[in-house]
Design an enzyme around this catalytic site. Structure first.
Site, PDB file in Angstrom:
ATOM      1  N   LYS A  10       0.829  -1.213   0.000  1.00 11.71           N
ATOM      2  CA  LYS A  10       0.000   0.000   0.000  1.00 11.71           C
ATOM      3  C   LYS A  10       0.863   1.262   0.000  1.00 11.71           C
ATOM      4  O   LYS A  10       0.633   2.180  -0.777  1.00 11.71           O
ATOM      5  CB  LYS A  10      -0.925   0.024   1.235  1.00 11.71           C
ATOM      6  N   ARG A  85      -8.656   1.887  10.538  1.00 12.19           N
ATOM      7  CA  ARG A  85      -8.142   0.553  10.832  1.00 12.19           C
ATOM      8  C   ARG A  85      -9.204  -0.302  11.510  1.00 12.19           C
ATOM      9  O   ARG A  85      -9.007  -1.481  11.730  1.00 12.19           O
ATOM     10  CB  ARG A  85      -7.043   0.745  11.814  1.00 12.19           C
ATOM     11  N   ARG A 124      11.824  -6.327   3.562  1.00 10.23           N
ATOM     12  CA  ARG A 124      11.690  -4.862   3.569  1.00 10.23           C
ATOM     13  C   ARG A 124      12.816  -4.198   4.377  1.00 10.23           C
ATOM     14  O   ARG A 124      13.161  -4.634   5.462  1.00 10.23           O
ATOM     15  CB  ARG A 124      10.344  -4.447   4.163  1.00 10.23           C
ATOM     16  N   ARG A 157      12.315  -2.469   9.985  1.00 10.22           N
ATOM     17  CA  ARG A 157      11.343  -1.942  10.940  1.00 10.22           C
ATOM     18  C   ARG A 157      11.226  -2.901  12.113  1.00 10.22           C
ATOM     19  O   ARG A 157      11.186  -4.112  11.911  1.00 10.22           O
ATOM     20  CB  ARG A 157       9.978  -1.792  10.252  1.00 10.22           C
ATOM     21  N   ARG A 168       0.397  -8.458  13.945  1.00 10.94           N
ATOM     22  CA  ARG A 168      -0.184  -7.430  13.061  1.00 10.94           C
ATOM     23  C   ARG A 168      -1.205  -8.054  12.106  1.00 10.94           C
ATOM     24  O   ARG A 168      -2.248  -7.466  11.818  1.00 10.94           O
ATOM     25  CB  ARG A 168       0.918  -6.709  12.278  1.00 10.94           C
TER      26      ARG A 168
HETATM   27  P1  AP5 Z   1       4.940  -1.648   1.616  1.00 15.20           P
HETATM   28  O1  AP5 Z   1       4.544  -0.768   0.498  1.00 15.20           O
HETATM   29  O2  AP5 Z   1       5.848  -1.087   2.669  1.00 15.20           O
HETATM   30  O3  AP5 Z   1       3.650  -2.343   2.281  1.00 15.20           O
HETATM   31  P2  AP5 Z   1       2.455  -1.757   3.123  1.00 15.20           P
HETATM   32  O4  AP5 Z   1       1.199  -2.368   2.618  1.00 15.20           O
HETATM   33  O5  AP5 Z   1       2.516  -0.258   3.166  1.00 15.20           O
HETATM   34  O6  AP5 Z   1       2.806  -2.420   4.517  1.00 15.20           O
HETATM   35  P3  AP5 Z   1       2.912  -1.878   5.985  1.00 15.20           P
HETATM   36  O7  AP5 Z   1       3.531  -3.005   6.763  1.00 15.20           O
HETATM   37  O8  AP5 Z   1       3.609  -0.550   6.074  1.00 15.20           O
HETATM   38  O9  AP5 Z   1       1.433  -1.703   6.363  1.00 15.20           O
HETATM   39  P4  AP5 Z   1       0.812  -1.794   7.713  1.00 15.20           P
HETATM   40  O10 AP5 Z   1      -0.572  -1.458   7.415  1.00 15.20           O
HETATM   41  O11 AP5 Z   1       1.012  -3.027   8.479  1.00 15.20           O
HETATM   42  O12 AP5 Z   1       1.692  -0.771   8.595  1.00 15.20           O
HETATM   43  P5  AP5 Z   1       1.518   0.751   8.978  1.00 15.20           P
HETATM   44  O13 AP5 Z   1       2.783   1.440   8.721  1.00 15.20           O
HETATM   45  O14 AP5 Z   1       0.262   1.316   8.432  1.00 15.20           O
HETATM   46  O15 AP5 Z   1       5.619  -2.961   0.975  1.00 15.20           O
HETATM   47  C1  AP5 Z   1       6.124  -4.003   1.802  1.00 15.20           C
HETATM   48  C2  AP5 Z   1       7.427  -4.535   1.178  1.00 15.20           C
HETATM   49  O16 AP5 Z   1       7.117  -5.178  -0.073  1.00 15.20           O
HETATM   50  C3  AP5 Z   1       8.463  -3.449   0.833  1.00 15.20           C
HETATM   51  O17 AP5 Z   1       9.745  -3.965   1.087  1.00 15.20           O
HETATM   52  C4  AP5 Z   1       8.270  -3.184  -0.666  1.00 15.20           C
HETATM   53  O18 AP5 Z   1       9.476  -2.768  -1.294  1.00 15.20           O
HETATM   54  C5  AP5 Z   1       7.833  -4.567  -1.149  1.00 15.20           C
HETATM   55  N1  AP5 Z   1       6.907  -4.500  -2.286  1.00 15.20           N
HETATM   56  C6  AP5 Z   1       5.886  -3.608  -2.455  1.00 15.20           C
HETATM   57  N2  AP5 Z   1       5.223  -3.880  -3.589  1.00 15.20           N
HETATM   58  C7  AP5 Z   1       5.828  -4.987  -4.137  1.00 15.20           C
HETATM   59  C8  AP5 Z   1       5.582  -5.755  -5.317  1.00 15.20           C
HETATM   60  N3  AP5 Z   1       4.597  -5.449  -6.181  1.00 15.20           N
HETATM   61  N4  AP5 Z   1       6.379  -6.822  -5.561  1.00 15.20           N
HETATM   62  C9  AP5 Z   1       7.387  -7.157  -4.718  1.00 15.20           C
HETATM   63  N5  AP5 Z   1       7.671  -6.452  -3.577  1.00 15.20           N
HETATM   64  C10 AP5 Z   1       6.885  -5.385  -3.298  1.00 15.20           C
HETATM   65  O19 AP5 Z   1       1.272   0.625  10.550  1.00 15.20           O
HETATM   66  C11 AP5 Z   1       2.292   0.275  11.449  1.00 15.20           C
HETATM   67  C12 AP5 Z   1       1.768   0.384  12.864  1.00 15.20           C
HETATM   68  O20 AP5 Z   1       1.377   1.741  13.145  1.00 15.20           O
HETATM   69  C13 AP5 Z   1       0.513  -0.442  13.200  1.00 15.20           C
HETATM   70  O21 AP5 Z   1       0.842  -1.767  13.528  1.00 15.20           O
HETATM   71  C14 AP5 Z   1      -0.055   0.344  14.384  1.00 15.20           C
HETATM   72  O22 AP5 Z   1       0.636   0.068  15.579  1.00 15.20           O
HETATM   73  C15 AP5 Z   1       0.231   1.784  13.980  1.00 15.20           C
HETATM   74  N6  AP5 Z   1      -0.898   2.370  13.204  1.00 15.20           N
HETATM   75  C16 AP5 Z   1      -0.853   2.797  11.909  1.00 15.20           C
HETATM   76  N7  AP5 Z   1      -2.048   3.260  11.536  1.00 15.20           N
HETATM   77  C17 AP5 Z   1      -2.867   3.121  12.596  1.00 15.20           C
HETATM   78  C18 AP5 Z   1      -4.230   3.405  12.811  1.00 15.20           C
HETATM   79  N8  AP5 Z   1      -5.033   3.934  11.855  1.00 15.20           N
HETATM   80  N9  AP5 Z   1      -4.750   3.130  14.034  1.00 15.20           N
HETATM   81  C19 AP5 Z   1      -3.994   2.625  15.010  1.00 15.20           C
HETATM   82  N10 AP5 Z   1      -2.692   2.312  14.875  1.00 15.20           N
HETATM   83  C20 AP5 Z   1      -2.131   2.566  13.668  1.00 15.20           C
END
Ligand code: AP5
Length: 211
Positions: A10, A85, A124, A157, A168
């Site tokens: 995403k 979320r 990642r 991370r 997660r």
């Molecule tokens: P990447 O693009 O980084 O994936 P992503 O979907 O953004 O994954 P995240 O792990 O960041 O999402 P998340 O929702 O768990 O975490 P968030 O930061 O929101 O891609 C992943 C990897 O794959 C990368 O290495 C990339 O290069 C590779 N890749 C991408 N596309 C590819 C492809 N097509 N082919 C091959 N490789 C590819 O949240 C983290 C924490 O923050 C949560 O756990 C929580 O504690 C807190 N938090 C965030 N938002 C909230 C909320 N709204 N409410 C409460 N807590 C929150």
């Protein structure tokens, strides 16, 4: 809005789309990582919660998003990534959007398979300075383990460690999945295959948003 499990890609796609459209990419995970890096009581609290894979309390999250959406650069559009979320956050988002005088046009569900998620999260690496995201196999930096933009050593991370990743994914299943039904009922949800190279997925994304 982009929705999907952790590691679905995403952030990678939303930041590219935001750049192309000239609108902000509002990612709560990035905002919390910035806050967690601060040497303060709040920073420590956020860091502790993120390291366990749980969600930050709704009240804090909703206020953060509200303040962000009220900023002038969000007036001509934005991409929401990582928010809402859960159903409570979705209800608050409705109120915030009313207040701001805007609406969500489209909710894109990133479709990936379990093994791909594990592989994407395992490989990642992120830049602690500019937050650029790499993957050691599919999107490696030009030089070994340093950021192409600023030369900073890349890091893993904390919440990409296996145990936290599993939690997660559970939290996603329990709390975030119900959002699909909510947005499908409103006629806003579009499913998108998020497998394939990042360029392939980006082309699909452009087609979905009509570009
Ligand atoms: P990447 O693009 O980084 O994936 P992503 O979907 O953004 O994954 P995240 O792990 O960041 O999402 P998340 O929702 O768990 O975490 P968030 O930061 O929101 O891609 C992943 C990897 O794959 C990368 O290495 C990339 O290069 C590779 N890749 C991408 N596309 C590819 C492809 N097509 N082919 C091959 N490789 C590819 O949240 C983290 C924490 O923050 C949560 O756990 C929580 O504690 C807190 N938090 C965030 N938002 C909230 C909320 N709204 N409410 C409460 N807590 C929150």
């Amino acid at each position: 809005m982009v929705l999907g499990p952790p590691g679905a890609g995403k952030g990678t796609q939303a930041s590219r789309l935001a750049e192309q459209l000239g609108i902000p990419h509002i990612a709560t995970g990035d905002m919390f990582r910035e806050a967690a890096a601060e040497d303060s009581e709040t920073g420590r609290r956020i860091r502790q919660i993120m390291e366990t894979g749980e969600l930050i309390p709704d009240e804090m999250t909703n206020e953060l998003v509200r303040e962000r959406l009220l900023r002038s650069d969000a007036r001509s559009g934005f991409i929401l990534d990582g928010y809402p979320r859960n159903l409570e956050q979705a209800a608050t988002l409705d109120q915030i959007l009313d207040e701001v005088g805007t609406k969500i046009d489209l909710v894109i569900k990133f479709m990936v398979r379990g093994p791909d998620i594990v592989e994407r999260l395992r490989g990642r690496r992120v830049c602690p300075v500019c937050r650029a995201v790499y993957h050691m196999a599919t999107h490696p930096p030009k030089d070994d383990e340093v950021c192409d933009n600023d030369g900073a050593p890349l890091i893993r991370r904390d919440d990409d460690l296996e145990e936290t990743t599993l939690r997660r994914l559970e939290v996603y299943g329990e709390q975030t999945r119900p959002l699909y039904e909510l947005y499908a009922e409103r006629g806003l949800l579009t499913e998108m295959d998020a497998l394939g190279s990042t360029d392939e997925v980006f082309r699909r994304l452009l087609a979905v948003v009509g570009r």
